[in-house]
Design an enzyme around this catalytic site. Structure first.
Site, short mmCIF file in Angstrom:
data_model
loop_
_atom_site.label_atom_id
_atom_site.label_comp_id
_atom_site.label_asym_id
_atom_site.label_seq_id
_atom_site.Cartn_x
_atom_site.Cartn_y
_atom_site.Cartn_z
N GLY A 49 18.59 84.71 23.77
CA GLY A 49 18.74 83.27 23.78
C GLY A 49 17.72 82.66 24.72
O GLY A 49 17.07 83.37 25.51
N GLN A 54 14.13 76.47 30.52
CA GLN A 54 13.34 77.67 30.83
C GLN A 54 11.88 77.53 30.42
O GLN A 54 11.04 78.31 30.87
CB GLN A 54 13.93 78.91 30.13
CG GLN A 54 15.29 79.32 30.70
CD GLN A 54 15.84 80.54 29.98
OE1 GLN A 54 16.44 80.42 28.93
NE2 GLN A 54 15.61 81.71 30.53
N CYS A 102 18.24 88.00 32.09
CA CYS A 102 17.75 86.66 31.78
C CYS A 102 16.23 86.70 31.79
O CYS A 102 15.62 87.33 32.68
CB CYS A 102 18.25 85.67 32.83
SG CYS A 102 17.68 83.98 32.56
N LEU A 103 15.63 86.02 30.83
CA LEU A 103 14.16 85.99 30.76
C LEU A 103 13.56 85.31 31.98
O LEU A 103 12.40 85.53 32.30
CB LEU A 103 13.72 85.30 29.47
CG LEU A 103 14.17 86.01 28.18
CD1 LEU A 103 13.94 85.11 26.98
CD2 LEU A 103 13.45 87.34 28.02
N HIS A 144 26.04 81.84 29.03
CA HIS A 144 24.81 82.06 29.79
C HIS A 144 23.78 80.98 29.49
O HIS A 144 23.20 80.38 30.42
CB HIS A 144 24.25 83.46 29.46
CG HIS A 144 22.94 83.76 30.10
ND1 HIS A 144 22.79 84.74 31.05
CD2 HIS A 144 21.71 83.20 29.95
CE1 HIS A 144 21.52 84.76 31.46
NE2 HIS A 144 20.84 83.83 30.79
N GLU A 145 23.56 80.71 28.20
CA GLU A 145 22.53 79.72 27.83
C GLU A 145 22.92 78.32 28.31
O GLU A 145 22.07 77.57 28.80
CB GLU A 145 22.28 79.73 26.32
CG GLU A 145 21.69 81.02 25.78
CD GLU A 145 20.51 81.55 26.58
OE1 GLU A 145 19.73 80.74 27.10
OE2 GLU A 145 20.40 82.78 26.71
N HIS A 148 22.17 77.38 31.82
CA HIS A 148 20.81 76.91 32.12
C HIS A 148 20.73 75.38 32.09
O HIS A 148 19.85 74.79 32.70
CB HIS A 148 19.81 77.48 31.11
CG HIS A 148 19.42 78.90 31.37
ND1 HIS A 148 18.72 79.29 32.49
CD2 HIS A 148 19.63 80.04 30.65
CE1 HIS A 148 18.52 80.62 32.44
NE2 HIS A 148 19.06 81.09 31.34
#
Ligand code: NI
Length: 181
Positions: A49, A54, A102-103, A144-145, A148
Site C-alpha cells: 500500500g 508518502q 513501511c516503505l 496502516h495506510e 499515514h
C-alpha cells in the site's frame, strides 16, 4: 505517470494530517494523475500500500492491494483499492499484533497491534462509495495506510520493542527477494 521517490521517516511531511479531497474534484486530471502515480510508485517497489503523504502530497488518498506480495509472502490477496477520505470503524475491541513494515521506514519490521475486524468507508477513483467489512491482513493494511493520513508511522504504534528490528535479521528469507529493503 511518474514513479515518485518515497519520503522516509524523519521527514516532517510524514507527520502532518492530510486534507480531505473535495469529492467534486476526484475525477479531475490532477487527482486522477495522483492516483496513477501512487499505484505506479507502489507497484515499482512491491508495496502492499501507499499513501499520498508518502510522496509529499498532503491529501487523503491511499492505494493498496496485491495478488501476491514479495514483502509479505504469506499474506492473503487484497483487491486493488483506491480509497479517498477514508473512515475506519473498528467492529469490536479485539486487537492482534503482527509484523509490519513501511516503505517510509525501509529495512525495519515490527509487531504492531491493530484491530482485527473493521469497517472502512470512503470514495473510489470515480467518486463512488466504498463500504467494506474486512479482517486480518486486509484490516491491518487499511489501518496502516490510513495512519499515514494522520501523521502516524508504524513505529509510533509499537508497544513491545522486543519485536522490532531489521528486516534482513528478522526475515533473512525476504532479503533474498528484490527489492531487499
Ligand atoms: Ni507505510
Amino acid at each position: 505517470m511518474t514513479i515518485h521517490s518515497i519520503l522516509r521517516m524523519g521527514d516532517p511531511r510524514l507527520l502532518e494530517s492530510a486534507s480531505l479531497v473535495d469529492p467534486a474534484l476526484i475525477t479531475t486530471s490532477q487527482v486522477q494523475a495522483l492516483i496513477d502515480d501512487l499505484l505506479e510508485t507502489m507497484y515499482s517497489v512491491n508495496g502492499a500500500g501507499l499513501a499520498a503523504p508518502q510522496i509529499g502530497i498532503n491529501q487523503q488518498v491511499v492505494v493498496f492491494g496485491f495478488e501476491k506480495n514479495l514483502r509479505y509472502p504469506l499474506a492473503e490477496s487484497i483487491p486493488e483499492t483506491i480509497l479517498i477520505n477514508p473512515i475506519i470503524t473498528p467492529l469490536n475491541d479485539l486487537q492482534e499484533e503482527d509484523w509490519e513494515g513501511c516503505l517510509s521506514v525501509p529495512g525495519i519490521r515490527a509487531k504492531v497491534p491493530r484491530f482485527t475486524q473493521i469497517r472502512y468507508q470512503g470514495l473510489d477513483r470515480f467518486g463512488q462509495r466504498i463500504d467494506r467489512t474486512v479482517e486480518d491482513f486486509h484490516a491491518r493494511v487499511v489501518q496502516h495506510e490510513c495512519d499515514h493520513l494522520i501523521g502516524k508511522l508504524f513505529p509510533m504504534r509499537v508497544k513491545d520493542f522486543t519485536h522490532f528490528g531489521f528486516t534482513d535479521i528478522l526475515f533473512p528469507e525476504l532479503s533474498a527477494t528484490p527489492p531487499a529493503e
